[in-house]
Design an enzyme around this catalytic site. Structure first.
Site, PDB file in Angstrom:
ATOM      1  N   GLY A 174     -16.221 -42.938 -19.298  1.00  0.00           N
ATOM      2  CA  GLY A 174     -15.540 -41.649 -19.161  1.00  0.00           C
ATOM      3  C   GLY A 174     -16.528 -40.497 -19.023  1.00  0.00           C
ATOM      4  CG  ASP A 188      -9.042 -27.963 -28.282  1.00  0.00           C
ATOM      5  OD1 ASP A 188      -9.406 -29.068 -27.832  1.00  0.00           O
ATOM      6  OD2 ASP A 188      -8.455 -27.126 -27.570  1.00  0.00           O
ATOM      7  CE  LYS A 221      -8.678 -37.407 -29.470  1.00  0.00           C
ATOM      8  NZ  LYS A 221      -9.539 -38.561 -29.084  1.00  0.00           N
ATOM      9  CE1 TYR A 279      -5.936 -36.394 -25.745  1.00  0.00           C
ATOM     10  CE2 TYR A 279      -5.961 -34.071 -26.375  1.00  0.00           C
ATOM     11  CZ  TYR A 279      -6.639 -35.231 -26.083  1.00  0.00           C
ATOM     12  OH  TYR A 279      -8.012 -35.255 -26.125  1.00  0.00           O
ATOM     13  CG  LEU A 307     -18.534 -37.496 -24.753  1.00  0.00           C
ATOM     14  CD1 LEU A 307     -19.607 -36.400 -24.653  1.00  0.00           C
ATOM     15  CD2 LEU A 307     -17.700 -37.292 -26.013  1.00  0.00           C
ATOM     16  CD1 TRP A 320     -10.084 -25.983 -24.150  1.00  0.00           C
ATOM     17  CD2 TRP A 320     -10.770 -24.218 -22.963  1.00  0.00           C
ATOM     18  NE1 TRP A 320      -9.154 -24.983 -24.304  1.00  0.00           N
ATOM     19  CE2 TRP A 320      -9.548 -23.882 -23.595  1.00  0.00           C
ATOM     20  CE3 TRP A 320     -11.386 -23.251 -22.186  1.00  0.00           C
ATOM     21  CZ2 TRP A 320      -8.941 -22.636 -23.443  1.00  0.00           C
ATOM     22  CZ3 TRP A 320     -10.793 -22.005 -22.040  1.00  0.00           C
ATOM     23  CH2 TRP A 320      -9.580 -21.705 -22.656  1.00  0.00           C
ATOM     24  CG  ASP A 340      -7.145 -52.506 -23.313  1.00  0.00           C
ATOM     25  OD1 ASP A 340      -7.173 -51.827 -24.357  1.00  0.00           O
ATOM     26  OD2 ASP A 340      -6.281 -52.376 -22.434  1.00  0.00           O
ATOM     27  CB  ALA A 396      -9.043 -40.675 -26.070  1.00  0.00           C
ATOM     28  CB  THR A 405      -8.393 -37.468 -21.920  1.00  0.00           C
ATOM     29  OG1 THR A 405      -8.654 -38.027 -20.626  1.00  0.00           O
ATOM     30  CG2 THR A 405      -9.334 -38.078 -22.928  1.00  0.00           C
TER      31      THR A 405
HETATM   32  N1  LIG Z   1     -11.429 -33.841 -21.801  1.00  0.00           N
HETATM   33  C1  LIG Z   1     -11.299 -32.843 -22.664  1.00  0.00           C
HETATM   34  O1  LIG Z   1     -11.124 -31.666 -22.291  1.00  0.00           O
HETATM   35  C2  LIG Z   1     -11.380 -33.129 -24.152  1.00  0.00           C
HETATM   36  C3  LIG Z   1     -11.258 -32.048 -25.052  1.00  0.00           C
HETATM   37  C4  LIG Z   1     -11.364 -32.315 -26.427  1.00  0.00           C
HETATM   38  C5  LIG Z   1     -11.592 -33.613 -26.876  1.00  0.00           C
HETATM   39  N2  LIG Z   1     -11.687 -34.632 -25.974  1.00  0.00           N
HETATM   40  C6  LIG Z   1     -11.926 -35.988 -26.484  1.00  0.00           C
HETATM   41  O2  LIG Z   1     -13.224 -36.371 -26.071  1.00  0.00           O
HETATM   42  C7  LIG Z   1     -13.275 -37.787 -25.838  1.00  0.00           C
HETATM   43  C8  LIG Z   1     -13.859 -38.056 -24.463  1.00  0.00           C
HETATM   44  O3  LIG Z   1     -13.044 -37.410 -23.490  1.00  0.00           O
HETATM   45  P1  LIG Z   1     -13.326 -37.588 -21.926  1.00  0.00           P
HETATM   46  O4  LIG Z   1     -12.756 -36.389 -21.253  1.00  0.00           O
HETATM   47  O5  LIG Z   1     -14.732 -37.998 -21.718  1.00  0.00           O
HETATM   48  O6  LIG Z   1     -12.360 -38.821 -21.609  1.00  0.00           O
HETATM   49  P2  LIG Z   1     -12.169 -39.631 -20.246  1.00  0.00           P
HETATM   50  O7  LIG Z   1     -13.098 -39.171 -19.186  1.00  0.00           O
HETATM   51  O8  LIG Z   1     -10.703 -39.624 -19.951  1.00  0.00           O
HETATM   52  O9  LIG Z   1     -12.623 -41.091 -20.658  1.00  0.00           O
HETATM   53  C9  LIG Z   1     -11.931 -41.822 -21.618  1.00  0.00           C
HETATM   54  C10 LIG Z   1     -12.329 -43.268 -21.476  1.00  0.00           C
HETATM   55  O10 LIG Z   1     -11.609 -43.989 -22.478  1.00  0.00           O
HETATM   56  C11 LIG Z   1     -11.449 -45.289 -22.018  1.00  0.00           C
HETATM   57  N3  LIG Z   1     -10.284 -45.919 -22.648  1.00  0.00           N
HETATM   58  C12 LIG Z   1      -9.045 -45.423 -22.796  1.00  0.00           C
HETATM   59  N4  LIG Z   1      -8.247 -46.304 -23.423  1.00  0.00           N
HETATM   60  C13 LIG Z   1      -9.017 -47.401 -23.665  1.00  0.00           C
HETATM   61  C14 LIG Z   1      -8.779 -48.651 -24.262  1.00  0.00           C
HETATM   62  N5  LIG Z   1      -7.563 -48.992 -24.713  1.00  0.00           N
HETATM   63  N6  LIG Z   1      -9.789 -49.540 -24.346  1.00  0.00           N
HETATM   64  C15 LIG Z   1     -11.021 -49.233 -23.871  1.00  0.00           C
HETATM   65  N7  LIG Z   1     -11.313 -48.050 -23.294  1.00  0.00           N
HETATM   66  C16 LIG Z   1     -10.316 -47.155 -23.179  1.00  0.00           C
HETATM   67  C17 LIG Z   1     -11.250 -45.204 -20.510  1.00  0.00           C
HETATM   68  O11 LIG Z   1     -11.854 -46.374 -19.991  1.00  0.00           O
HETATM   69  P3  LIG Z   1     -11.648 -46.943 -18.500  1.00  0.00           P
HETATM   70  O12 LIG Z   1     -12.169 -45.867 -17.586  1.00  0.00           O
HETATM   71  O13 LIG Z   1     -12.503 -48.145 -18.458  1.00  0.00           O
HETATM   72  O14 LIG Z   1     -10.193 -47.187 -18.324  1.00  0.00           O
HETATM   73  C18 LIG Z   1     -11.979 -43.901 -20.139  1.00  0.00           C
HETATM   74  O15 LIG Z   1     -13.175 -44.139 -19.423  1.00  0.00           O
HETATM   75  C19 LIG Z   1     -11.842 -38.284 -26.041  1.00  0.00           C
HETATM   76  O16 LIG Z   1     -11.720 -38.799 -27.334  1.00  0.00           O
HETATM   77  C20 LIG Z   1     -10.989 -37.031 -25.916  1.00  0.00           C
HETATM   78  O17 LIG Z   1      -9.787 -37.146 -26.621  1.00  0.00           O
HETATM   79  C21 LIG Z   1     -11.601 -34.424 -24.627  1.00  0.00           C
END
Ligand SMILES: NC(=O)c1ccc[n+]([C@@H]2O[C@H](COP(=O)([O-])OP(=O)(O)OC[C@H]3O[C@@H](n4cnc5c(N)ncnc54)[C@H](OP(=O)(O)O)[C@@H]3O)[C@@H](O)[C@H]2O)c1
Length: 300
Positions: A10, A111, A138, A134, A12, A159, A45, A69, A71
């Site tokens: 993902g 957040d 979380k 969501y 991050l 964000w 998974d 997650a 997201t």
């Molecule tokens: N994006 C934001 O603005 C934001 C803000 C605050 C907090 N966060 C938190 O920060 C973290 C990282 O966010 P991000 O934006 O980097 O997320 P992202 O790009 O959507 O990546 C999430 C990754 O989680 C993996 N995933 C989901 N379900 C899974 C499962 N059951 N088993 C294994 N892998 C799984 C997916 O894998 P695959 O690609 O292989 O399917 C995906 O690559 C998350 O915890 C999110 O809640 C995000």
């Protein structure tokens, strides 16, 4: 030190690999088939408990960063069952998968666990009251991590944008290629956070924790400074040199989406400063560097 990253493919996760690979032996877990340089990748998974258990007992990590997650906030609202499976059940299975192992668990949260109704900056002690599915999912994941008996840090960030994912910066840059007028909400405030900065901060946290293993709890972790989405869009357009594009403010009530958003997502990072001795830099500086690194603008 062995670090296992969930969600390594993902936005991050990818930056965590880039930043951590110098110092740590990296293992990553994700659902898709992929190769990532610098990390021993497992296609898994988290909802496959057997496989998750096997990987963890084979790796025996010293640190687990749980960044996986679901997201997509609006999709979560439309399909709560899936949101709870991926954000809550998957976290439970990760904890089950750890068995008797007690690595440092760094859980990435959001957040969105808050209502967004706080007057000033939001502290970690603010009441939990999510306004969408969501956020609830979380928060429930945090509760599971909180009840786990090993050492843990819950990091709430906000964000996010970065090289390897869909995000607001890319969306504004894309739309502004086709449209001269963009409508963006101006009544939701927060702190945009660059995933590369976040990954560097997580590295500092791990190194500091190694020296003082009694540190635990919930911490806010976002780039400093606050803005709202319209001002954020203005800055992206300005940096990209698209002077012909105008950003018009609109109200949240005039922009209908399945999930509600918190109005105030400005996280107070002073606990991070007090305990870990640093704060993240201003979001404007981070955004500028991102635009240079992505070759959207030239550096000085
Ligand atoms: N994006 C934001 O603005 C934001 C803000 C605050 C907090 N966060 C938190 O920060 C973290 C990282 O966010 P991000 O934006 O980097 O997320 P992202 O790009 O959507 O990546 C999430 C990754 O989680 C993996 N995933 C989901 N379900 C899974 C499962 N059951 N088993 C294994 N892998 C799984 C997916 O894998 P695959 O690609 O292989 O399917 C995906 O690559 C998350 O915890 C999110 O809640 C995000």
């Amino acid at each position: 030190m062995k670090v296992l990253i969930t969600g390594v493919g993902g936005m991050l996760g990818r930056d965590l690999v880039e930043v951590l690979k110098e110092n740590f032996q990296l293992y990553g877990l994700g659902r898709k088939k992929r190769k990532i340089l610098g990390v021993h990748y497992f296609q898994c998974d988290l909802l496959d408990l057997n496989k998750t258990e096997k990987i963890i007992s084979k790796v025996k990590p010293d640190v687990v960063i749980h960044a996986a997650a679901k997201t997509q906030v609006d999709e979560c609202e439309l399909n709560p069952k899936e949101a709870y499976r991926e954000n809550v059940l998957a976290t439970l299975y990760l904890l089950k998968g750890l068995g008797n192992q007690k690595p440092l668990l760094i859980h990435i949260s959001s957040d969105y666990v808050y209502s967004g109704n706080a007057k000033g900056k939001v502290r970690e002690s603010e009441e939990i009251n999510p306004v969408n599915v969501y956020g609830y999912s979380k928060w429930l994941a945090e509760e599971l991590v909180g009840s786990w008996l090993g050492p843990k840090l819950i990091l709430r960030t906000s964000w996010l944008y970065g090289r390897n994912g869909h995000n607001f910066v890319k969306a504004i840059l894309n739309i502004s290629r086709a449209k001269k007028v963009l409508k963006v909400v101006s009544d939701q405030k927060g702190s945009p956070t660059y995933t590369k900065d976040l990954a560097q901060s997580i590295k500092k946290i791990i190194l500091k924790w190694k020296k003082n293993k009694s540190i635990s709890g919930v911490f806010h972790l976002s780039n400093s400074g606050v803005t709202h989405w319209k001002k954020y869009a203005d800055q992206i357009i300005k940096l990209a040199g698209r002077k012909h594009v105008k950003v018009v403010p609109i109200k949240t009530k005039d922009y209908s989406r399945p999930a509600m958003r918190p109005k105030n997502s400005c996280l107070d990072n002073s606990k991070l400063k007090r305990v870990f001795g640093f704060q993240m830099r201003d979001w404007n500086l981070a955004l500028n560097d991102y635009m240079v690194e992505e070759k959207i603008i030239k550096g000085k």
